[in-house]
Write a protein that holds these residues in place. Structure first.
Motif, PDB file in Angstrom:
ATOM      1  N   MET A 128       0.784  -1.165   0.105  1.00 14.85           N
ATOM      2  CA  MET A 128       0.099  -0.014  -0.020  1.00 14.85           C
ATOM      3  C   MET A 128       0.914   1.408   0.109  1.00 14.85           C
ATOM      4  O   MET A 128       0.448   2.268  -0.581  1.00 14.85           O
ATOM      5  N   ALA A 129       1.963   1.316   0.644  1.00 11.02           N
ATOM      6  CA  ALA A 129       2.759   2.495   0.839  1.00 11.02           C
ATOM      7  C   ALA A 129       3.593   2.757  -0.539  1.00 11.02           C
ATOM      8  O   ALA A 129       3.642   3.706  -1.061  1.00 11.02           O
ATOM      9  N   MET A 130       3.921   1.466  -1.559  1.00 13.83           N
ATOM     10  CA  MET A 130       4.618   1.504  -2.644  1.00 13.83           C
ATOM     11  C   MET A 130       3.388   2.214  -3.574  1.00 13.83           C
ATOM     12  O   MET A 130       3.801   2.975  -4.523  1.00 13.83           O
ATOM     13  N   LEU A 131       2.358   1.501  -3.607  1.00 15.18           N
ATOM     14  CA  LEU A 131       1.097   2.188  -4.432  1.00 15.18           C
ATOM     15  C   LEU A 131       0.740   3.558  -4.077  1.00 15.18           C
ATOM     16  O   LEU A 131       0.640   4.474  -5.130  1.00 15.18           O
ATOM     17  N   THR A 132       0.806   4.200  -2.949  1.00 12.60           N
ATOM     18  CA  THR A 132       0.836   5.530  -2.411  1.00 12.60           C
ATOM     19  C   THR A 132       1.652   6.418  -3.024  1.00 12.60           C
ATOM     20  O   THR A 132       1.572   7.491  -3.172  1.00 12.60           O
ATOM     21  N   ALA A 133       2.983   5.873  -3.119  1.00 10.04           N
ATOM     22  CA  ALA A 133       4.057   6.631  -3.423  1.00 10.04           C
ATOM     23  C   ALA A 133       4.024   7.072  -4.986  1.00 10.04           C
ATOM     24  O   ALA A 133       4.641   8.103  -5.253  1.00 10.04           O
ATOM     25  N   VAL A 134       3.312   6.347  -5.692  1.00  7.71           N
ATOM     26  CA  VAL A 134       3.372   6.495  -7.257  1.00  7.71           C
ATOM     27  C   VAL A 134       2.888   8.225  -7.375  1.00  7.71           C
ATOM     28  O   VAL A 134       3.470   8.884  -8.154  1.00  7.71           O
ATOM     29  N   PRO A 135       1.598   8.519  -6.883  1.00 10.17           N
ATOM     30  CA  PRO A 135       1.201  10.013  -7.210  1.00 10.17           C
ATOM     31  C   PRO A 135       2.065  10.956  -6.785  1.00 10.17           C
ATOM     32  O   PRO A 135       2.243  12.136  -7.204  1.00 10.17           O
ATOM     33  N   LEU A 136       2.724  10.350  -5.675  1.00  5.57           N
ATOM     34  CA  LEU A 136       3.712  11.598  -4.736  1.00  5.57           C
ATOM     35  C   LEU A 136       4.899  11.543  -5.850  1.00  5.57           C
ATOM     36  O   LEU A 136       5.486  12.780  -5.954  1.00  5.57           O
ATOM     37  N   MET A 137       5.565  10.608  -6.273  1.00  4.17           N
ATOM     38  CA  MET A 137       6.696  10.823  -7.373  1.00  4.17           C
ATOM     39  C   MET A 137       6.187  11.277  -8.536  1.00  4.17           C
ATOM     40  O   MET A 137       7.297  11.953  -9.066  1.00  4.17           O
ATOM     41  N   LEU A 138       5.131  11.084  -9.142  1.00  8.08           N
ATOM     42  CA  LEU A 138       4.647  11.990 -10.162  1.00  8.08           C
ATOM     43  C   LEU A 138       4.471  13.480  -9.966  1.00  8.08           C
ATOM     44  O   LEU A 138       4.001  14.017 -10.962  1.00  8.08           O
ATOM     45  N   ASN A 139       4.524  13.612  -8.675  1.00 13.13           N
ATOM     46  CA  ASN A 139       4.337  14.955  -8.258  1.00 13.13           C
ATOM     47  C   ASN A 139       2.871  15.795  -8.690  1.00 13.13           C
ATOM     48  O   ASN A 139       2.859  16.710  -9.010  1.00 13.13           O
ATOM     49  N   LEU A 140       2.050  14.768  -8.724  1.00 17.65           N
ATOM     50  CA  LEU A 140       0.663  15.229  -9.215  1.00 17.65           C
ATOM     51  C   LEU A 140       0.142  16.254  -8.218  1.00 17.65           C
ATOM     52  O   LEU A 140      -0.122  16.111  -6.774  1.00 17.65           O
ATOM     53  N   PRO A 141      -0.487  17.445  -8.784  1.00 20.48           N
ATOM     54  CA  PRO A 141      -1.033  18.394  -7.785  1.00 20.48           C
ATOM     55  C   PRO A 141      -2.383  18.007  -7.411  1.00 20.48           C
ATOM     56  O   PRO A 141      -2.995  17.062  -8.063  1.00 20.48           O
ATOM     57  N   GLY A 142      -2.911  18.687  -6.247  1.00 16.99           N
ATOM     58  CA  GLY A 142      -4.482  18.364  -5.871  1.00 16.99           C
ATOM     59  C   GLY A 142      -4.563  18.418  -4.438  1.00 16.99           C
ATOM     60  O   GLY A 142      -3.520  18.286  -3.765  1.00 16.99           O
TER      61      GLY A 142
END
Length: 338
Positions: A104-118
């Protein structure tokens, strides 16, 4: 308090957990805590439920019965009827929780690494941190955390299950002592965690020792055969006379050859002497079988908070077994290995 079911498993709240959550949101309403912190605390327990469900799902695959998942202020507990002693099964059940948190941590890290705003970006960061902390904490190689069970499963492939438990428990106690000493200088909360780990390690070892000593011992080996019985048409006064004469605290109640119930001194102590035993006895009786293992009976006594069980065979009352009988047997077995 049962709140919902997942995979057929009831998820329950301990009343102390409910009080804690009400207290947290009351402090938030009064302005002593921020709403973000209150939501984060709630999120922790959501992650705990997912963690325990991962354990339970794998356990179900191995045929282990799950009574419930209980949420407490200190975390969650999957209430399994029995943890398998097969090392591979215990390893997979134990590692399922931390592994789920890491995924779950790895999946959550994806939007953080992509620097998605919101607006949900802070939520992703909190969710990532909660999962990593929970995974790392549970991987500490000490009971009652998952890491202690994982270590025991690995050791049990090479040494006996009891010795593996003793090694893992001793390591857990050492870690607990180090935490407590560190807590004296840095954070008193570490002392509480150390105490929790120390008690958990000792309880796990004692539980495993008991099951190892009683392995293969059946109810028929230690029960009291042909027990003294009472009749449902006896008065409480007559029953008390029998109790004072025989000096036992509980008796099966029989109607001819049939078991009608069980009555204890507590049941009749406040009843009038002319009341019938059948009116104060417990009719829904938990029983044991002659060929049932003592470990199973002890677990049954603990689960139902009972001190004695009638023993049945071929539909008839064969004897009675008490917690005292089991403790006496345990003491004899312990002396045999000393």
């Amino acid at each position: 308090m049962k709140i919902f079911r997942v995979l057929g498993i009831p998820v329950e709240l301990d009343i102390s957990f409910l009080i804690l959550m009400v207290f947290i949101y009351l402090l938030t309403y009064l302005g002593f805590l921020s709403l973000n912190l209150a939501v984060l605390i709630t999120l922790v327990f959501v992650v705990v439920v997912i963690h325990e469900l991962a354990h339970s799902y794998v356990a179900l695959r191995f045929g282990v019965k799950i009574r419930s998942i209980l949420l407490l202020p200190i975390g969650g507990v999957s209430r399994m009827e029995e943890i398998p002693k097969v090392p591979r099964q215990e390893f997979l059940i134990s590692i399922a929780g931390p592994l789920t948190n890491i995924i779950m941590a790895m999946l959550t890290a994806v939007p953080l690494m992509l620097n998605l705003p919101g607006p949900f970006r802070p939520f992703f960061g909190d969710f990532l941190a909660v999962n990593l902390v929970l995974a790392l904490f549970n991987l500490i190689p000490a009971f009652p955390m998952d890491g202690g069970r994982i270590l025991r499963a690995i050791l049990a492939e090479r040494v006996s299950y009891l010795r593996a438990t003793r090694i893992a428990a001793n390591l857990g106690k050492t870690i607990a002592a180090m935490m407590a000493v560190t807590g004296l200088f840095y954070n008193l909360f570490l002392i509480l965690i150390g105490l929790f780990i120390y008690i958990g390690a000792e309880q796990e070892y004692q539980s495993t020792l008991i099951s190892s000593l009683l392995e293969g011992v059946t109810v028929g080996d230690v029960m009291t055969p042909d027990p003294v019985t009472l009749r449902p048409d006896m008065t409480v006064g007559e029953a008390l006379d029998v109790m004072f004469r025989k000096k036992h605290m509980g008796y099966p109640v029989t109607d001819g050859d049939e078991l009608a119930g069980i009555v204890t001194f507590h049941d009749i102590s406040e009843a009038a002497r002319d009341v019938m035993v059948g009116d104060v006895m417990t009719a829904e009786v938990v029983t044991a079988a002659e060929d049932e293992e003592l470990t199973s009976v002890l677990e049954k006594m603990n689960r139902h908070q009972l001190g004695r069980l009638p023993v049945m065979g071929d539909g008839k009352l064969k004897g009675i077994i008490s917690r005292t009988d089991i403790i006496r047997t345990l003491n004899l077995m312990r002396k045999g290995i000393e």
